[in-house]
Design an enzyme around this catalytic site. Structure first.
Site, mmCIF file in Angstrom:
data_model
loop_
_atom_site.group_PDB
_atom_site.id
_atom_site.type_symbol
_atom_site.label_atom_id
_atom_site.label_comp_id
_atom_site.label_asym_id
_atom_site.label_seq_id
_atom_site.Cartn_x
_atom_site.Cartn_y
_atom_site.Cartn_z
ATOM 1 N N GLY A 1 -55.398 70.754 0.625
ATOM 2 C CA GLY A 1 -55.629 70.428 1.976
ATOM 3 C C GLY A 1 -54.668 71.285 2.719
ATOM 4 N N CYS B 1 -49.671 63.060 11.007
ATOM 5 C CA CYS B 1 -48.382 62.528 10.603
ATOM 6 C C CYS B 1 -47.494 62.018 11.463
ATOM 7 C CB CYS B 1 -47.429 63.886 10.272
ATOM 8 S SG CYS B 1 -47.662 64.753 8.695
HETATM 9 C C1 UDX Z 1 -46.204 67.553 12.871
HETATM 10 C C2 UDX Z 1 -44.604 68.180 12.431
HETATM 11 O O1 UDX Z 1 -44.275 69.053 13.850
HETATM 12 C C3 UDX Z 1 -44.242 68.982 11.342
HETATM 13 O O2 UDX Z 1 -43.133 69.183 11.041
HETATM 14 C C4 UDX Z 1 -44.690 67.778 10.331
HETATM 15 O O3 UDX Z 1 -44.306 68.404 8.851
HETATM 16 C C5 UDX Z 1 -46.395 67.510 10.276
HETATM 17 O O4 UDX Z 1 -46.289 66.871 11.735
HETATM 18 P P1 UDX Z 1 -48.270 68.673 13.570
HETATM 19 O O5 UDX Z 1 -48.811 67.372 13.541
HETATM 20 O O6 UDX Z 1 -49.238 69.922 12.796
HETATM 21 O O7 UDX Z 1 -46.822 68.803 12.957
HETATM 22 O O8 UDX Z 1 -48.218 69.141 15.043
HETATM 23 P P2 UDX Z 1 -47.072 69.331 16.123
HETATM 24 O O9 UDX Z 1 -47.067 70.398 16.546
HETATM 25 O O10 UDX Z 1 -45.886 68.510 15.899
HETATM 26 O O11 UDX Z 1 -47.876 68.541 17.375
HETATM 27 C C6 UDX Z 1 -48.068 67.118 17.057
HETATM 28 C C7 UDX Z 1 -48.794 66.454 18.502
HETATM 29 O O12 UDX Z 1 -48.035 66.466 19.407
HETATM 30 C C8 UDX Z 1 -50.142 67.229 18.953
HETATM 31 O O13 UDX Z 1 -51.151 66.572 19.268
HETATM 32 C C9 UDX Z 1 -49.242 67.985 20.183
HETATM 33 O O14 UDX Z 1 -50.381 68.226 21.056
HETATM 34 C C10 UDX Z 1 -48.463 66.931 20.398
HETATM 35 N N1 UDX Z 1 -47.234 67.681 21.414
HETATM 36 C C11 UDX Z 1 -46.544 68.504 20.926
HETATM 37 C C12 UDX Z 1 -47.190 67.532 22.604
HETATM 38 O O15 UDX Z 1 -47.999 66.380 23.452
HETATM 39 N N2 UDX Z 1 -46.292 67.875 23.461
HETATM 40 C C13 UDX Z 1 -45.351 68.756 23.022
HETATM 41 O O16 UDX Z 1 -44.153 69.325 23.525
HETATM 42 C C14 UDX Z 1 -45.434 69.115 21.297
HETATM 43 P P1 ADP Z 2 -52.768 67.035 3.718
HETATM 44 O O1 ADP Z 2 -52.911 67.205 5.181
HETATM 45 O O2 ADP Z 2 -51.643 66.070 3.410
HETATM 46 O O3 ADP Z 2 -52.666 68.291 3.007
HETATM 47 P P2 ADP Z 2 -55.552 66.604 3.133
HETATM 48 O O4 ADP Z 2 -56.337 65.469 3.390
HETATM 49 O O5 ADP Z 2 -56.008 67.885 3.906
HETATM 50 O O6 ADP Z 2 -54.072 66.147 3.302
HETATM 51 O O7 ADP Z 2 -55.677 67.209 1.666
HETATM 52 C C1 ADP Z 2 -55.304 66.414 0.441
HETATM 53 C C2 ADP Z 2 -56.206 66.976 -0.596
HETATM 54 O O8 ADP Z 2 -55.893 66.084 -1.809
HETATM 55 C C3 ADP Z 2 -57.712 66.364 -0.559
HETATM 56 O O9 ADP Z 2 -58.574 67.768 -0.585
HETATM 57 C C4 ADP Z 2 -58.146 65.477 -1.720
HETATM 58 O O10 ADP Z 2 -59.274 65.893 -2.339
HETATM 59 C C5 ADP Z 2 -57.137 65.921 -2.498
HETATM 60 N N1 ADP Z 2 -56.823 64.907 -3.737
HETATM 61 C C6 ADP Z 2 -56.617 63.550 -3.621
HETATM 62 N N2 ADP Z 2 -56.296 63.135 -4.842
HETATM 63 C C7 ADP Z 2 -56.507 64.126 -5.819
HETATM 64 C C8 ADP Z 2 -56.471 63.911 -7.203
HETATM 65 N N3 ADP Z 2 -56.048 62.993 -7.743
HETATM 66 N N4 ADP Z 2 -56.505 65.334 -7.895
HETATM 67 C C9 ADP Z 2 -56.736 66.161 -7.195
HETATM 68 N N5 ADP Z 2 -57.061 66.361 -6.033
HETATM 69 C C10 ADP Z 2 -56.752 65.135 -4.978
#
Ligand code: UDX
Ligand code: ADP
Length: 472
Positions: free
Chosen positions: A14, A280
């Protein structure tokens, strides 16, 4: 003696597993890296000859895939054999918030972690280091360890041994390759010195020693949740201030700049917007809240919950504002939505604020013309349907921005894509129904340009052109 890793298997292809393994393969050409997934379609896309078809859009990723795929980076569904030949296994499966049962709506659903761990327990051979990469609630390493040990002990004469490490990802989508190549830190939690060294030695190929931090396993797991909770808290804080700016005449960008120059606060992550999205932040705060509740720390749980409440409030106040400015009704009115991904430079729509805001407008009878440079129609449809909205005739998707804008009453900018920063407002004015409105939730429009038109406009955290501030 240091354990030498020659073969890595990553379970889960993923947003985390794909880019992380691509960079490891790129930096360590002597290590064979196998990424496996049960989702055949996803693996097919990772193997697609056309690099535009990769299942994840991430700047810089396709170039690495081109360099490494077929050399020492392979994508397959052969979970069993790739586990068996690996010295180190990363678990990068999905861990969404539970939808039902104990902890529903808060705790992470660990069923994919558990099933992949069982596969590891069944098929791994020899000394194997298991690395938890997915974001997981504190103490999950224990669950992984227990499964591995119990399956292992139940097979007589089994000589497989496991060491479990926590190595959380800190990838920000859209910037993932840069975050992997130049990380602020790499966090490795665990007890086995050998295993820690083996993983550190991989990162040391391109990350300076002082950036590789070793902690105990629980600190590592909790640091990941805390890090995301702090980042999310900053966004809720600046968004709450944006509402006050709109009332008083202060400008949110000026306030952000002024406070950001205090080195204790710092200038990053202070952009007001439509609320945070992504897979996240919400999930990790819900997890944190769940853990606090579990330990009876209810006041601290409420504190972190309020970060989520402000996020929902920000989305709601934006949709309410749009409805209010369009004379209290959007029924039958065409509104152009610019941007559906949760932020620019990613095709990910998980928890995107666009979903809730669009649904609010659709519930009020608006007709939405949705544009996003990287998100396709099916993905939008599945996000709506997942929220039980099936009236698909009330929205349309068109990859041409201008076609979408024709005959619109309003344009609502929800993602800060570059394409939206240089729109020609004088041309656009001619295409819209009057009175026309532009609502910019990302502060990316050139308001001096819009001011030259008769378009009404609103930008988050600023007073609108038609309103003046008053303290009376
Ligand atoms: C986040 C963390 O940054 C990363 O370290 C973690 O491992 C996964 O989660 P991500 O979700 O990919 O990463 O994006 P990020 O850039 O953190 O933005 C999250 C959200 O906050 C987005 O919707 C973004 O638009 C919003 N954001 C970010 C704001 O609204 N304002 C900002 O100043 C920064
Ligand atoms: P992330 O953002 O944490 O990477 P995703 O949903 O993008 O999450 O990716 C997680 C991936 O893990 C999916 O493509 C899903 O099919 C795979 N997955 C889940 N369970 C298993 C498993 N038991 N064996 C192999 N792949 C798996």
């Amino acid at each position: 003696m240091d354990v030498l890793i020659k073969n890595i298997c990553c379970i889960g292809a993923g947003y985390v597993g794909g880019p992380t393994m691509a960079v490891i393969a790129d930096k360590c050409s002597d290590i064979e890296v196998n990424v496996v997934d049960i989702n055949e379609e996803r693996i097919k896309l990772w193997n697609s000859p056309n690099l535009n078809d990769l299942p994840i859009y991430e700047p810089g990723l396709s170039q690495i895939i081109e360099r490494c795929r077929g050399r020492n980076l392979n994508f397959s569904t052969d979970v069993q054999n790739k586990i068996a030949s690996a010295d180190m296994i990363f678990i990068s499966v999905n861990t969404p918030t539970k939808k039902k049962g104990l902890g529903a709506g808060q705790a992470s659903d660990l069923k994919w972690v558990e099933s992949s761990t069982r596969q590891v327990a069944k098929h791994a051979k020899g000394n194997t280091i298991v690395v938890e990469k997915s974001t997981l609630p504190v103490k999950t390493a224990k669950v992984i360890q227990n499964i591995l040990e119990s399956v292992q002990n139940s097979v007589e004469g089994n000589e497989t041994t496991f060491q479990v490490l926590s190595n959380p990802e800190f990838l920000s989508e859209g910037n993932a390759i840069n975050d992997l190549e130049f990380p602020d830190r790499v966090l490795i939690g665990g007890e086995s010195e050998n295993a820690i060294n083996a993983l550190s030695n991989i990162y040391k190929r391109w990350v300076p020693d002082e950036k590789i931090i070793h902690t105990n396993i629980w600190s590592s797991e909790l640091s990941k949740l805390t890090s995301n909770a702090f980042l999310a808290q900053r966004i809720s804080s600046i968004n709450s201030i944006s509402s006050l700016c709109e009332k008083t005449g202060a400008e949110i960008n000026e306030v952000a700049k002024a406070i950001g120059t205090d080195s204790r606060i710092g200038g990053k992550f202070l952009s007001a917007g439509p609320g945070f999205g992504g897979s996240c932040f919400k999930k990790d705060i819900l997890n944190l809240v769940y853990i606090y509740e579990y330990y009876g720390l209810h006041d601290a749980a409420d504190y972190w919950n309020s970060v989520l409440k402000i996020n929902d409030w920000q989305k709601k106040r934006i949709s309410n504002y749009v409805i209010d400015k369009l004379n209290g009704t959007v029924s039958g009115k065409k509104i152009t939505i610019l941007g559906f991904s949760f932020k620019a430079d990613t095709n990910d729509t998980r928890e995107s604020p666009a979903i809730d805001i669009c649904l609010d407008l659709l519930e009020e009878g608006a007709l939405l013309a949705i544009h996003d440079p990287k998100v396709n129609q099916n993905q939008i449809k599945s996000e709506f349907e997942e929220r039980n909205f099936n009236e698909n005739q009330n929205w349309s998707y068109n990859p041409n921005i201008i076609e979408n804008i024709k005959e619109s009453h309003a344009i609502l900018i929800l993602t800060e894509w570059k394409e939206y920063q240089s729109l020609d407002w004088q041309d656009i004015e001619k295409l819209m129904i009057k009175p026309s409105w532009v609502f910019d939730t990302r502060l990316i429009t050139d308001h001096n340009q819009i001011k030259k038109t008769n378009i009404n406009f609103w930008r988050v955290g600023e007073i609108t052109n038609k309103e003046t501030h008053s303290f009376s």
